[in-house]
Structures are given as structure tokens and as C-alpha cells.
Design an enzyme around this catalytic site. Sequence first.
Site, mmCIF file in Angstrom:
data_model
loop_
_atom_site.group_PDB
_atom_site.id
_atom_site.type_symbol
_atom_site.label_atom_id
_atom_site.label_comp_id
_atom_site.label_asym_id
_atom_site.label_seq_id
_atom_site.Cartn_x
_atom_site.Cartn_y
_atom_site.Cartn_z
ATOM 1 N N ASP A 1 50.459 10.039 97.591
ATOM 2 C CA ASP A 1 50.156 8.638 97.329
ATOM 3 C C ASP A 1 50.986 7.990 96.601
ATOM 4 O OD1 ASP A 1 49.021 7.014 96.737
ATOM 5 O OD2 ASP A 1 47.447 6.928 96.742
ATOM 6 N N CYS B 1 55.992 -6.266 107.136
ATOM 7 C CA CYS B 1 56.112 -6.962 108.316
ATOM 8 C C CYS B 1 55.308 -7.474 108.770
ATOM 9 C CB CYS B 1 56.862 -5.661 109.867
ATOM 10 S SG CYS B 1 55.516 -4.665 109.646
HETATM 11 C C1 LIG Z 1 55.551 -0.357 106.568
HETATM 12 S S1 LIG Z 1 55.230 1.383 107.095
HETATM 13 C C2 LIG Z 1 56.867 1.663 106.398
HETATM 14 C C3 LIG Z 1 58.192 1.484 106.999
HETATM 15 C C4 LIG Z 1 59.623 2.278 106.672
HETATM 16 N N1 LIG Z 1 59.973 1.516 104.983
HETATM 17 C C5 LIG Z 1 60.707 2.422 107.869
HETATM 18 O O1 LIG Z 1 61.290 1.123 107.178
HETATM 19 O O2 LIG Z 1 60.179 2.766 108.091
HETATM 20 C C6 LIG Z 1 54.653 2.254 105.548
HETATM 21 C C7 LIG Z 1 53.956 3.452 105.416
HETATM 22 O O3 LIG Z 1 53.890 3.761 103.981
HETATM 23 C C8 LIG Z 1 52.929 4.819 104.044
HETATM 24 N N2 LIG Z 1 51.870 4.538 103.185
HETATM 25 C C9 LIG Z 1 50.634 4.420 103.611
HETATM 26 N N3 LIG Z 1 49.975 4.574 102.815
HETATM 27 C C10 LIG Z 1 50.462 5.301 101.558
HETATM 28 C C11 LIG Z 1 50.471 5.270 100.026
HETATM 29 N N4 LIG Z 1 49.385 4.757 99.322
HETATM 30 N N5 LIG Z 1 51.964 6.016 100.056
HETATM 31 C C12 LIG Z 1 52.838 6.159 100.512
HETATM 32 N N6 LIG Z 1 52.627 5.738 101.803
HETATM 33 C C13 LIG Z 1 51.828 5.360 102.363
HETATM 34 C C14 LIG Z 1 52.197 5.084 106.150
HETATM 35 O O4 LIG Z 1 52.305 5.747 106.217
HETATM 36 C C15 LIG Z 1 53.552 4.252 106.505
HETATM 37 O O5 LIG Z 1 54.326 4.886 107.019
#
Ligand SMILES: C[S@@+](CC[C@H](N)C(=O)[O-])C[C@H]1O[C@@H](n2cnc3c(N)ncnc32)[C@H](O)[C@@H]1O
Length: 456
Positions: A317, A389
Site C-alpha cells: 500500500d 483518468c
Molecule cells: C490508475 S491505476 C495505475 C495505472 C498505471 N500507472 C499505468 O500507467 O499502467 C492505479 C493502480 O493503483 C493500484 N492501487 C490502488 N490502491 C493502491 C495503494 N494504496 N497503493 C498502491 N497501489 C494502489 C491499483 O491496483 C491500480 O493498479
Amino acid sequence: MKPTDVPSIQHSARQVAIQVVTNILLQQGSLSTQLARHQHDVASEHIPLLKELCFGVCRQYPLLNSIALHLLNHPFEEKDMDLYAALLIGLYQLGYMNTPDHAAVNETVEACRILNKDWATKLINAVLRRYQREADDIIEELEAMPSVEYNQPKWLVKRFKKHWPEQFEQIIEASSAHPPMCIRVNENRVSRETYKAKMAEEGIDSENGQLSPTALYLRSAVRVNELPEFDEGFSSVQDESAQLAAHILVPEVGEHVLDACAAPGGKTGHLLEFAAAKQDQEETLDLTAVELEPWRLEKIEANLERIGLMANLQCADAGDLDTWWDGAQFDKILLDVPCSATGVIRRNPDIKINRKPADIDELVTIQKTILAQVWTTLKPGGHLLYATCSLMPEENEQQVAAFLTSHDDAKEVPLNALNPVLNVASGVSVSHGQQLFPTIKGNDGFYYCLIQKNIV
Ligand SMILES: C[S@@+](CC[C@H](N)C(=O)[O-])C[C@H]1O[C@@H](n2cnc3c(N)ncnc32)[C@H](O)[C@@H]1O
């Protein structure tokens, strides 16, 4: 009766589509995760049909759902959501596919039998046949509903109208369109013009993106293995708005950089390629990529392996620093937070089924926590690029406004502060940052704001 005279739909593709759509209706995962899990249950030549049925039902869900509810005396109970999925697929075929009408009806009826719900065959048959006879009248009657008129959930129509009256029509049209295929050329391996010429030799026509210097739009979509030297990492599939992150942040070899919410790693790969392209040797960036979901972290691994570059991957996280941070502050941070994805509905049309207004509040809280925590890992003088997004101001400019108010060591800087030649004028400048809107043949909807930490 078996529909022996109607071999238009491969039986298993329909059954798997019913399973995928049922799971989405029951909120058991997104379309992309469900498809990833189930697409191999059908023969590879039927995967396009499976995708067409699932994407199609999700894209047209507001209309199909209204038609189905209008024609049924009672909505189906949760235990019969598989029947409802079969009905929606049948309606989709009648309205949007070349399947002969009698085939669409017979195959849907047959699907009820395969589901061991013979009791529903008469009902499904009657509903589909009535739609077949009265489609125009039914649609005319339902068109007064905003969800049907705009093919979006009512609450989203309301919010888009309220927040973006000038861009409303564009958002609605682009959100229901088939997205274009856009690729990012790996400038570490080849220039955009050379790659474009290589594709043209293979009969793949493309046009330069106007925002990202690494973007090419294909005139028609192809399978990735048809792209020249795809397996060697010469290109990646990535929307043009998403490509802007690396061009805004300008990561350089020697810098310590964090990609805080990284999977599936599209931007992680680009940050690495971008920095490596500026170097003579294959030296690269000191990049840490954090991702919460283990199965999504594997996607980053696969992406990086293909482009031949490396990062320090952490499954954690991002907001819980004790679990992944070693205390060395970063020069630059990309924070592409989890969001409502309302700028990319055309790529994730299950949003039309599953996203609820309460999700936005929940996401705003998650984003706020991650932003505040990750901020402490940034060096004084360093830059953080906040990205979503989403088209929702609560997740974007309002989130940043609240952050700036509570952090007197933070200041917004122009998006081209680190890259003065970058064209960032395509979106709308909002109170903080830039809002990009989806365009039919071009970029997805996105939001960026660049924040610098003051040197005390
Ligand atoms: C919008 S996507 C990111 C897309 C990525 N940057 C790309 O360009 O391929 C958000 C990502 O954050 C992850 N996520 C959600 N909560 C999170 C957290 N607390 N810490 C780290 N990652 C997290 C989700 O699983 C997801 O894969």
C-alpha cells in the site's frame, strides 16, 4: 429445440459471455479482470466474439437494461442474474450484431436450458420476440430517459452536465465510441518516424499524436504481435494522454524516482524508456514502482521484461510507508492514483454498470491518504505529478486544492515546468492543473497537476 439451423454463435463463447456478464452484474470484478480470467475458456478463434458480446453489453447497458426492465413484469432475482445476462446478450445481438434475429432468439433460449433453467425459456422467448416486433416503438418510448438518450447511467449524465456543460456532448459521444488503438514508440530503440515507416512497410498505417511526441494512432487496430518488433519492446500499447506523464515529469538517469500506483506498468515502462533514451549507454533510472495488488504487479514485471528495463518493484500500500519505503527521498514522484476512470469509460464500459456515486467519495478519501503519505517521501525541491483518468473535479482539481491548502510546503507549477517544449494546451486549464477530455479518434480523458516541494 436445438438451434441446429443457426450456427452463427459458437456455443461456448456465448456461455462464457453469460458468465462474465453475470459476474459483472453481481459486482464480482471488472470486465478486464473477468475477461482475463475467462477468455481462455473459449477456443482462441472465438475470443473476439466473446469480447464483442461482453464489451457490447457493457457499452450499451443503459439502453439494454431499460429495454429489459420495460419488457419484464418483474426484475430477475439475484440468483437468476445469469438469465438476465443471457437476456441482455440476446438483446445486444438483436440490436447491434449481424446475427440473424431468429438465431439470436433461439440461442438465448437454448442458453437458459444449458443453465438448467428451462422454466425461463418461454419468458425469454416472449421478451425477445416482442422486442423483435416492437423495437422502434419501445426505444422511442424509453428515449425520454437521460440514461437511454445518452447511453450513460443517469447520475453520470447529471454530473457531466453539471461539471462540463461545454464539453458534455463530446464526453458523451467519445465515452460510447470504440477507442482508437494508440501506441507509444520506445525512443530508446527507434524514432517515431522510423517506426512509423516500419509499420507502413507491414501495411499498418498510422498518424502522429499531436500531444505526445511518442504517440502513433493506428488507422485500424491490429493484434500486438503484428506490430514490428513488439516482443523486443520497440512499442507498447498506451493511450496518448497517459503518455504525457513521462513527458511532463522528465525523469533522468541518476534520479531517484517513485511510481506510486504502478500497475499494469504502462507509465513505469515509459518513465524508464524516457530516461534511457536520453543516455548513450543502456544505463537507466533508479525507479521504485509500488503496487497494491500482487496479480497486477506481475503485469508490471511482464511489461518491463519485454522492454528490457528494470525497476525496484514493491507490492504494498503506497500510503503505508513503513511497509515499503527505506527512507531515501525521491527526486520525482508519479502518483497515478486509483480513480473513478470516468475519462476512460470507452475502454472500461463496465463502469456503466458498476460505478456508483458513493464510489467517488470513497476514492477521494483513498487518494487523499496516498497523496499525503507519499508527499513525505519527496525531496525538498522535488516534483510530484498527480494524475487520474477521471473527469470528476472532486478527484482532481478539488483534491489538489485541499492538498495545497493543508500543505504549505507545496506549490503548483505549470505542467511544462520541466519540459518547456511540451504541448500541454489541449485540455482545459482548471483551478489547479489541466483536465483533458476524451476525443472520439484521439486521447482519453485524463487529469494532471504538477506540484513542487518548497526548499525550506
Ligand atoms: C490508475 S491505476 C495505475 C495505472 C498505471 N500507472 C499505468 O500507467 O499502467 C492505479 C493502480 O493503483 C493500484 N492501487 C490502488 N490502491 C493502491 C495503494 N494504496 N497503493 C498502491 N497501489 C494502489 C491499483 O491496483 C491500480 O493498479
